[in-house]
Design a protein around this motif. Structure first.
Motif, mmCIF file in Angstrom:
data_model
loop_
_atom_site.group_PDB
_atom_site.id
_atom_site.type_symbol
_atom_site.label_atom_id
_atom_site.label_comp_id
_atom_site.label_asym_id
_atom_site.label_seq_id
_atom_site.Cartn_x
_atom_site.Cartn_y
_atom_site.Cartn_z
ATOM 1 N N UNK A 84 -36.461 -96.426 -46.705
ATOM 2 C CA UNK A 84 -35.170 -97.026 -46.108
ATOM 3 C C UNK A 84 -34.495 -96.163 -45.222
ATOM 4 N N UNK A 85 -34.621 -94.556 -45.483
ATOM 5 C CA UNK A 85 -34.087 -93.798 -44.508
ATOM 6 C C UNK A 85 -32.368 -93.746 -44.756
ATOM 7 N N UNK A 86 -31.981 -94.387 -45.977
ATOM 8 C CA UNK A 86 -30.433 -94.003 -46.005
ATOM 9 C C UNK A 86 -30.040 -92.749 -46.687
ATOM 10 N N UNK A 87 -30.810 -91.909 -47.192
ATOM 11 C CA UNK A 87 -29.951 -90.580 -47.576
ATOM 12 C C UNK A 87 -29.930 -89.426 -46.322
ATOM 13 N N UNK A 88 -31.264 -88.996 -46.026
ATOM 14 C CA UNK A 88 -31.373 -87.949 -45.097
ATOM 15 C C UNK A 88 -32.634 -87.904 -44.529
ATOM 16 N N UNK A 89 -32.723 -87.337 -43.314
ATOM 17 C CA UNK A 89 -34.136 -87.178 -42.536
ATOM 18 C C UNK A 89 -34.904 -86.150 -43.325
ATOM 19 N N UNK A 90 -36.123 -86.370 -43.554
ATOM 20 C CA UNK A 90 -37.055 -85.558 -44.112
ATOM 21 C C UNK A 90 -38.416 -85.434 -43.210
ATOM 22 N N UNK A 91 -38.797 -84.286 -43.228
ATOM 23 C CA UNK A 91 -39.971 -83.980 -42.323
ATOM 24 C C UNK A 91 -41.339 -84.324 -43.275
ATOM 25 N N UNK A 92 -42.249 -85.018 -42.487
ATOM 26 C CA UNK A 92 -43.452 -85.258 -43.300
ATOM 27 C C UNK A 92 -44.201 -84.002 -44.305
ATOM 28 N N UNK A 93 -43.917 -82.945 -43.595
ATOM 29 C CA UNK A 93 -44.409 -81.738 -44.196
ATOM 30 C C UNK A 93 -43.973 -81.639 -45.551
ATOM 31 N N UNK A 94 -42.369 -81.776 -45.565
ATOM 32 C CA UNK A 94 -41.652 -81.781 -46.952
ATOM 33 C C UNK A 94 -42.237 -83.115 -47.711
ATOM 34 N N UNK A 95 -42.046 -84.187 -46.940
ATOM 35 C CA UNK A 95 -42.239 -85.446 -47.953
ATOM 36 C C UNK A 95 -43.555 -85.739 -48.400
ATOM 37 N N UNK A 96 -44.620 -85.515 -47.822
ATOM 38 C CA UNK A 96 -45.906 -85.721 -48.360
ATOM 39 C C UNK A 96 -46.216 -84.976 -49.523
ATOM 40 N N UNK A 97 -46.198 -83.659 -49.729
ATOM 41 C CA UNK A 97 -46.292 -83.142 -50.912
ATOM 42 C C UNK A 97 -45.546 -83.755 -52.090
ATOM 43 N N UNK A 98 -44.147 -84.252 -51.893
ATOM 44 C CA UNK A 98 -43.448 -84.586 -53.033
ATOM 45 C C UNK A 98 -43.920 -86.042 -53.267
ATOM 46 N N UNK A 99 -44.337 -86.793 -52.106
ATOM 47 C CA UNK A 99 -45.065 -88.033 -52.593
ATOM 48 C C UNK A 99 -46.201 -87.929 -53.261
#
Lengths: 390, 390
Positions: free
Chosen positions: A233-248
């Motif tokens: 929902x994008x309510x907290x902060x913008x996160x690059x996919x390079x950071x997001x995908x490993x965490x996902x």
């Protein structure tokens, strides 16, 4: 039986959940739940490739193809609403419509998911009455949602990760039996308040599913209702996919392992790591074929270091192998390297009496690797499933 | 335990058999046997497609490719001689060579077959000493051979048919666990004194295997040692393939059903008939996917008419299906026709308490059909396999 205890886990910013007992499960436990975002979400979806997929999978796939944002997800447990004909399709759409009405959201912004027995119409009076009351008791504890979506699961399954800028990922899953996802999963719902690139997320999702939920198997039986969904929902902060995908991937992998460990009748987690494969796909296939083998699963149950069953399972997987260069280790003990190696049977058997039993296999033909998870096969699996409806 | 009783069954003209206890099975039961023809045989062969196939499969395949006639088959039970490296290959060839020597036949006229635990070198001193003594006690009872090739089988498996002109077909098989043949079979050895067209037999054999042994599954695990062989020595009468092939298929189908019924831990035979498929291959795949499903097998064990698991299994088989035109019947009771049908749960459950449980499924998309066989899944399967080596 009381419902299993679970630590509270707060949903990401802007997400709320509610659960209640609508009377679908004969046990009277909570069986109807929803997660709602107060703003639009970009999302990604993977659904079962079963040719007899349930109405919820078919409809979510259509909504996904349309490309719009979504706001809510409603889940019932205890009834799969699969093989229920045209009536089942209407019932499924009516549930989305009903939650959309009470939330004042278009029904195309509401996803549905059903799990439980196949071939029985939903008790729609009870379901619709429950849906109307859902928004009255919204909270932020993901564990309540994780509990409401359980069927024969023994433990609620949640996982979370923190992202740059204070955004978070919270994942919830259910598993148990009929678990051998085909390009999708059992149920896995992942929520994040990160603002991520929607098209990029869509494009990357299937690869992450392949390495996580599609690498799990409990019994080789692919459900009609498997699905994995991530809502952002994008309510907290913008996160690059390079950071997001490993965490996902970390969150999805954690949930996948929890599903394997809590397989019907399971007493331990079976992990198979394959290296030396021609491709990642062949490594994953070989690893998963080992995890689904009832003979290897039975051997794990009996702490029997019968590595010949690994040779058999790899052989039937179809993955390319050079048996003269192949190696197998059980709990770190080398047992095969092109030929049988001497080892201490009693000591290796003793080492298998652990929470997690790990086989490491090198196919000796390439540089690709992959990992899959399953569980042991116990007499309990049979007794759970020999008398499910009657 | 005494060995199971079986009625004597005379081998076709010109075939003799011998069996003895060479000391491979710890039980001391007979474990080494041979069938010998006193004249050359034309033959057909199908071996496992496992990429980790045992030495006996690999060598027989090479002998088959060479195209010459054969005279004898030697089988050991209790040790699969698979994943035993170069030593295993040499041991396997040495067995053929040894029997060839005592029979005064070229070793390329001797086929080999091993079954039992994977990954242990054969006790070659005992095996070779046994091979030398085999020809001392030749007889004509196929049942003695059927008993000597058993591992965890409970019953010896034989079948026979009469042909025009007084020729006969006698088939012998073993099965039990690790049964999910891939273009081959567990062990199935068929002997006939009919004189048949060799090239025609070779060409037709794989299609007969597909409809018989490849339609059997006990646990989905494909063995490293599966093979099916038919030997024809032509001593009785000339028989046209149009007469021979249907009789061969009847014998092989009979053996296939016996293997399913005697699956590890099985208490009954599961038969799945699929019609309305696009192709015979899709019908067979759908039928066999039902037979291998641990959830459907558990339901059969519990006399539970949980036909939703049929919908699931067909869905994951990948066979084309039109769910609105699909029908399912359990023991002749219609339970699904595009939607759930009302039926008497208790009566259908009662009807499942039979020696054979039959599901009939129409996929609603074409005119092809196929049938597969399996067995129920019991707690006994787990206990048999949880402690096989230790």
């Amino acid at each position: 039986m009381s419902e299993p205890a679970s630590s509270p886990l707060t949903l990401p910013k802007g997400f709320q959940t509610a659960a209640l007992a609508a009377g679908i499960k004969p046990s009277g436990k909570s069986d109807l739940s929803a997660v709602v975002s107060d703003t639009d979400c970009v999302w990604a979806f993977a659904g079962t490739r079963s040719t007899t997929a349930a109405a919820c999978v078919t409809r979510n796939r259509e909504v996904y193809a349309a490309g719009g944002p979504v706001r809510a997800l409603v889940v019932n447990a205890g009834n799969a609403n699969a093989a229920t004909g045209k009536r089942g399709e209407r019932d499924n759409a009516d549930i989305a419509d009903a939650l959309g009405s009470v939330l004042n959201v278009d029904m195309d912004g509401v996803l549905t998911a059903s799990t439980g027995i196949i071939g029985h119409p939903l008790p729609m009076d009870r379901v619709l009455s429950g849906v109307e009351h859902l928004p009255e008791d919204l909270g932020t504890d993901a564990a309540a949602f994780a509990t409401a979506i359980m069927t024969t699961d023994l433990r609620p399954k949640t996982a979370s990760a923190n992202l740059p800028g204070g955004a978070r990922i919270v994942g919830v899953a259910k598993g148990s039996g009929m678990i051998h996802p085909d390009m999708a999963t059992m149920f896995a719902f992942v929520f994040t308040d990160a603002a991520v690139d929607g098209p990029g997320l869509r494009a990357a999702f299937s690869a992450v599913v392949a390495r996580t939920f599609n690498a799990v198997t409990v019994d080789g039986d692919t459900s009609t209702n498997d699905m994995a969904i991530v809502l952002a929902n994008g309510q907290a902060a913008e996160v690059a996919l390079t950071d997001f995908l490993p965490a996902l991937e970390t969150v999805m992998r954690d949930l996948a392992r929890q599903i394997a460990r809590d397989g019907e009748g399971a007493t331990r987690l079976l992990t198979v790591r394959v290296s030396g494969a021609l491709t990642e796909a062949e490594a994953l296939t070989a690893a998963r074929t080992c995890c689904v083998s009832p003979l290897l699963k039975s051997a794990v149950h009996g702490n029997d270091p019968n590595w010949g069953r690994v040779i058999m399972a790899v052989g039937r997987s179809g993955a390319a192998v050079n048996i003269e260069g192949m190696t197998v280790a059980v709990q770190g003990n080398p047992v095969f390297a092109g030929k049988p190696l001497p080892y201490d049977d009693a000591a290796v058997s003793q080492s298998m009496k652990a929470e997690e039993v790990i086989f490491e296999i090198d196919l000796g033909v390439g540089g690709a690797s992959g990992e899959a998870w399953g569980c042991d096969l116990s007499a309990e699996y049979v007794s759970i499933n020999a008398d499910y409806t009657t």
